[in-house]
Design an enzyme around this catalytic site. Structure first.
Site, mmCIF file in Angstrom:
data_model
loop_
_atom_site.group_PDB
_atom_site.id
_atom_site.type_symbol
_atom_site.label_atom_id
_atom_site.label_comp_id
_atom_site.label_asym_id
_atom_site.label_seq_id
_atom_site.Cartn_x
_atom_site.Cartn_y
_atom_site.Cartn_z
ATOM 1 N N ASP A 191 -8.277 -7.779 -21.232
ATOM 2 C CA ASP A 191 -7.651 -7.978 -22.542
ATOM 3 C C ASP A 191 -7.346 -9.467 -22.697
ATOM 4 O O ASP A 191 -6.527 -10.017 -21.972
ATOM 5 C CB ASP A 191 -6.371 -7.131 -22.634
ATOM 6 N N GLU A 194 -10.821 -3.351 -28.043
ATOM 7 C CA GLU A 194 -9.979 -3.971 -29.078
ATOM 8 C C GLU A 194 -10.697 -5.120 -29.769
ATOM 9 O O GLU A 194 -11.444 -5.870 -29.143
ATOM 10 C CB GLU A 194 -8.690 -4.523 -28.418
ATOM 11 N N ASP A 241 -7.120 -11.179 -30.771
ATOM 12 C CA ASP A 241 -6.712 -10.293 -29.665
ATOM 13 C C ASP A 241 -7.870 -9.325 -29.450
ATOM 14 O O ASP A 241 -8.393 -8.762 -30.408
ATOM 15 C CB ASP A 241 -5.425 -9.561 -30.089
ATOM 16 N N GLU A 268 -6.813 -1.185 -31.336
ATOM 17 C CA GLU A 268 -7.107 -1.041 -29.912
ATOM 18 C C GLU A 268 -6.954 0.389 -29.400
ATOM 19 O O GLU A 268 -5.926 0.740 -28.832
ATOM 20 C CB GLU A 268 -6.279 -2.008 -29.071
ATOM 21 N N HIS A 303 -1.829 -3.408 -33.804
ATOM 22 C CA HIS A 303 -0.693 -4.127 -34.414
ATOM 23 C C HIS A 303 -1.202 -5.256 -35.275
ATOM 24 O O HIS A 303 -2.328 -5.723 -35.097
ATOM 25 C CB HIS A 303 0.175 -4.708 -33.289
ATOM 26 N N HIS A 319 2.506 -9.731 -31.991
ATOM 27 C CA HIS A 319 2.738 -8.327 -32.360
ATOM 28 C C HIS A 319 3.642 -8.240 -33.583
ATOM 29 O O HIS A 319 4.839 -8.453 -33.474
ATOM 30 C CB HIS A 319 3.387 -7.560 -31.203
HETATM 31 MN MN MN Z 1 -5.063 -7.136 -26.492
HETATM 32 MN MN MN Z 2 -3.375 -6.057 -28.947
#
Ligand code: MN
Ligand code: MN
Length: 298
Positions: A85, A284, A96, A189, A156, A164
């Protein structure tokens, strides 16, 4: 969104994509996770970005928030299913992303289920859609393949120097009627598992975030707080970054962190785990919604 904002987001997306490709090449069974994490994070900086949070390298039943500690000798075990990630920001604008590598070669169907759920969600994401409907689609896709979505993990919004923000993008049908609006940047995600679909917090935490600056009693806490505020602002950071970049002793770091945690100046992101023996996969990406158009960052 103005042009410069979009261009920063796009650059963050490009750097993230390159770092995903680098990760796929570099990560091998027996790799030291610490060395790998540092290599990817320094590649982000060389390419003109900055880590929006420490690279997460969560393995098997650990769903999220593992990053190696300073000079950790943890290696990538055989049969690992690892979620890579990666978050990159350019001037505070964040891409992200995550993908899963299956070194066991036993869980390709589960890897594909999270990938397919992400693609299905991306295909329907547009301004005006209710976020609960996206969750419904993710859940149906994952259940349709015989797995369970993780109910208490979600996508998010992202915002300038904020990794976030609302709205949450659920991985199940929560019947949340909030909608995606023009100007939002959203990370979707899906997490997929053969476990019960619920993660619990572990004891270990390697990732932290500044909450509020307050006066500190100890010199260690004061110096660390100043460093965090200057270097990471309100984005998540790793304990190992502090240890590495401030060149302080482990003892000083621990003393400082204790006071910062006690006074709630920083908050921890503990490991998030399914039951031992279960597997979790994750996919994601980040989307921008601008004047009726959807821009996929990677
Ligand atoms: Mn992430
Ligand atoms: Mn994330």
């Amino acid at each position: 969104m103005d042009k410069e904002t979009i261009s920063n987001y796009r650059k963050a997306g490009e750097i993230t994509k390159e770092c995903q490709e680098l990760s796929r090449k570099k990560l091998k069974v027996g790799s030291t996770l610490y060395g790998f994490a540092e290599e990817i994070e320094s590649a982000i900086i060389k390419k003109g970005g900055f880590p929006a949070f420490p690279i997460n390298l969560s393995i098997n039943h650990v769903a999220a928030h593992y990053t190696p500690s300073f000079e950790s000798e943890d290696i990538l075990p055989e049969d690992a299913v690892i979620k890579v990630d990666i978050g990159v920001h350019v001037d505070g604008f964040i891409a992200d992303s995550a993908f899963t590598m299956d070194f066991s070669e036993k869980h390709s169907a589960m890897v594909k289920a999270s990938e397919d759920a992400l693609e299905a969600a991306v295909a329907m994401a547009k301004e005006g859609i209710e976020v609960g409907k996206i969750g419904e689609k993710i859940e149906a896709t994952i259940r349709g393949k015989g797995f369970s979505p993780i109910q208490n993990l979600s996508g998010h919004g992202v915002d300038e120097y904020d990794a976030h923000v609302a709205p949450s993008i659920p991985n199940i049908n929560t019947h949340d009627t909030r909608t995606i609006e023009d100007g939002m940047a959203i990370a979707i995600e899906p997490f997929c598992t053969d476990g019960k679909g619920f993660v619990r917090e572990g004891n270990q935490a390697e990732i932290f975030q500044l909450v509020e600056e307050k006066p500190m009693r100890g010199a260690e806490a004061r110096k660390i707080l100043e460093f965090i505020s200057e270097n990471y602002s309100t984005l998540p950071f790793a304990e190992r970054w502090i240890q590495r970049d401030m060149k302080i002793s482990e003892f000083a770091r621990k003393v400082g962190f204790r006071e910062l945690m006690q006074k709630k100046c920083i908050t921890a992101f503990p490991l998030l785990k399914e039951d031992e023996g279960r597997i979790v996969t994750q996919s994601e990406t980040t989307l921008l919604f601008n004047e009726g158009k959807v821009i996929r960052l990677l």
